[in-house]
Design a protein around this motif. Sequence first.
Motif, mmCIF file in Angstrom:
data_model
loop_
_atom_site.group_PDB
_atom_site.id
_atom_site.type_symbol
_atom_site.label_atom_id
_atom_site.label_comp_id
_atom_site.label_asym_id
_atom_site.label_seq_id
_atom_site.Cartn_x
_atom_site.Cartn_y
_atom_site.Cartn_z
ATOM 1 N N ASN A 133 4.939 66.489 97.764
ATOM 2 C CA ASN A 133 4.633 66.861 96.403
ATOM 3 C C ASN A 133 4.207 68.321 96.389
ATOM 4 O OD1 ASN A 133 4.053 66.171 93.513
ATOM 5 N ND2 ASN A 133 2.050 66.998 94.127
ATOM 6 N N GLN A 134 5.012 69.139 95.720
ATOM 7 C CA GLN A 134 4.682 70.534 95.477
ATOM 8 C C GLN A 134 4.355 71.325 96.741
ATOM 9 O OE1 GLN A 134 2.978 69.497 91.011
ATOM 10 N NE2 GLN A 134 1.745 70.816 92.317
ATOM 11 N N ASN B 180 7.554 72.251 92.180
ATOM 12 C CA ASN B 180 6.875 72.488 90.901
ATOM 13 C C ASN B 180 7.135 73.898 90.420
ATOM 14 O OD1 ASN B 180 4.939 73.266 93.112
ATOM 15 N ND2 ASN B 180 3.768 74.009 91.350
HETATM 16 C C1 GBH Z 1 -0.256 68.650 89.488
HETATM 17 O O1 GBH Z 1 0.034 69.972 89.882
HETATM 18 C C2 GBH Z 1 -0.457 67.714 90.660
HETATM 19 O O2 GBH Z 1 0.773 67.527 91.346
HETATM 20 C C3 GBH Z 1 -0.949 66.347 90.197
HETATM 21 O O3 GBH Z 1 -1.352 65.584 91.306
HETATM 22 C C4 GBH Z 1 -2.100 66.502 89.228
HETATM 23 O O4 GBH Z 1 -2.457 65.243 88.688
HETATM 24 C C5 GBH Z 1 -1.720 67.449 88.117
HETATM 25 O O5 GBH Z 1 -1.386 68.692 88.668
HETATM 26 C C6 GBH Z 1 -2.847 67.689 87.125
HETATM 27 O O6 GBH Z 1 -4.003 68.144 87.750
HETATM 28 O O7 GBH Z 1 -6.306 75.177 91.340
HETATM 29 O O8 GBH Z 1 -5.725 75.626 93.642
HETATM 30 O O9 GBH Z 1 -5.140 73.480 92.616
HETATM 31 C C7 GBH Z 1 0.413 70.816 88.809
HETATM 32 C C8 GBH Z 1 0.734 72.226 89.277
HETATM 33 C C9 GBH Z 1 -0.140 73.857 90.805
HETATM 34 C C10 GBH Z 1 -1.299 73.372 88.773
HETATM 35 C C11 GBH Z 1 -1.412 74.475 91.379
HETATM 36 C C12 GBH Z 1 -2.556 73.968 89.328
HETATM 37 C C13 GBH Z 1 -3.473 75.671 90.634
HETATM 38 C C14 GBH Z 1 -3.856 75.667 92.047
HETATM 39 N N1 GBH Z 1 -0.474 72.835 89.833
HETATM 40 N N2 GBH Z 1 -2.218 75.014 90.288
HETATM 41 S S1 GBH Z 1 -5.352 74.937 92.441
#
Ligand code: GBH
Length: 472
Positions: A172-173, A233
Amino acid sequence: NFQRKLYHYGTFSQGFHWGVSSSAYQIEGGWNIDGKGPSIWDKFTQKPGNIPGSANGNVACDSYSRLEEDLYMLRALRVKSYRFSLSWSRIFPDGLRTSLNQKGVDYYNRLIDNLLAYNITPMVTLYHWDLPQALQNINGWDNITIIDIFNDFCDFCFATFGNRVKFWMTFNQPHTIAWSGYGLGQIPPNVKRPGDAPYRVAHNLLKAHAKAYHTYDEKYRKSQGGLVSIALNADWIEPTDVNVPREVVAADRALQFQIGWFAHPIFKNGDYPDAMKWQVGNKSELQGLSESRLPAFTEEEKAYIRGTADVFCINHYTTKIVSHITARLNSPTTAISKQRAVAWGLRRLLNWIKEEYGDPEIYITENGVATDKETTVDDTDRIFYFKTYIDEALKAHNLDGVKVRGYIASSLMDSFEWLNGYTVAFGLHHVDFTNPNRPRTPKRSAHYYYQVIKENGFPLPDDERVLYGHFP
Ligand code: GBH
């Protein structure tokens, strides 16, 4: 060329895969029961202060003990697919096959068997960020030996669950794993080396993905007949001014650094996008380095990686404007300030993927919106979000000829939202985290999504539809 009419009426093709998603660490809880080993998220969240309210996933939605409740919601929604992930350290507590924990395997067997009994297709993610802590102790994804170790885990899962699971996603991502985990260092393992570690890690992730794909191909595909992909993503990136060539180039480069980093090797030619090779290569040279911080694949590796996904899986939440000056968007804000609701971005992203990667079959494997925790079941914002985004996917499908094959709403229920803890909610179902029984309640959006699934899209204008019809 995009038509300006706000809503498009029509339906998706027959057999369209409507689903909802979750992931192991976000819902399961049971972090140390029945032999489960700790993951990097257990370690990170259990240190007070790392997450708002010092929240963690020790209990989360308690899905490990409440399988029946989860199945009930899935049946009530009448989804065709359920996307969930396997907790590696529940199956192999120290990450290696030698530590096999049968009780963990039993849990997933029960889940899978029940889904099939209710005609729900399992879509399984092999890795959704919860690396066994024991493997982090040897440097996690920054250690090339993890490629074989991950392959062992995948091989075991194909052998054990593959007679019933026909839709696999390795990672995932990978972008989030590499960039947020090893560059910005916001998520575990919190390595802050933006200049080089993400590129090495992504290199290993791509090789690990390809190896698992080939294992499936060589040992399981013939007898099991499933498919393997990877959930990438991307935000849609809109140039500030489409009439200024360098703005368009900048926006395209941003997309190449998000999706292209992984999709170009897998779906095109086994190698990174030119925009990345030039950018990182030139900057490395200016720094006086003898070689690029972006590692290179050998010809043999390129051939090994190219073509290692049977369909295109994309997680998408929001749109950004990229410019060398300022970025601004007037679209509605959401509970996560950086994730505005910009439905038209999904249609453009789907068209970009179609053009860039030779018209693949596409599954939207995550799409959803955050509301704040005060919003419980009356989530009209989420209905607006799903309505407009699904309608843009429908336009891509019906007007642009994009091969959209599935749509997975994120997510089944409110859960542990990583760095946001429990302060924001993505669920179609509300979960009361103050109640030890973790009761689940359908939100208005669950009723709405049920209706969209039932009608396979939007066959009629709203005033001719029964909006909040029967929901068992
Ligand atoms: C999703 O990522 C996840 O795949 C999923 O599990 C989750 O439920 C959803 O987000 C909502 O939270 O702040 O360092 O984590 C979405 C794409 C890419 C968005 C990373 C947030 C910020 C990096 N994400 N991004 S961090």
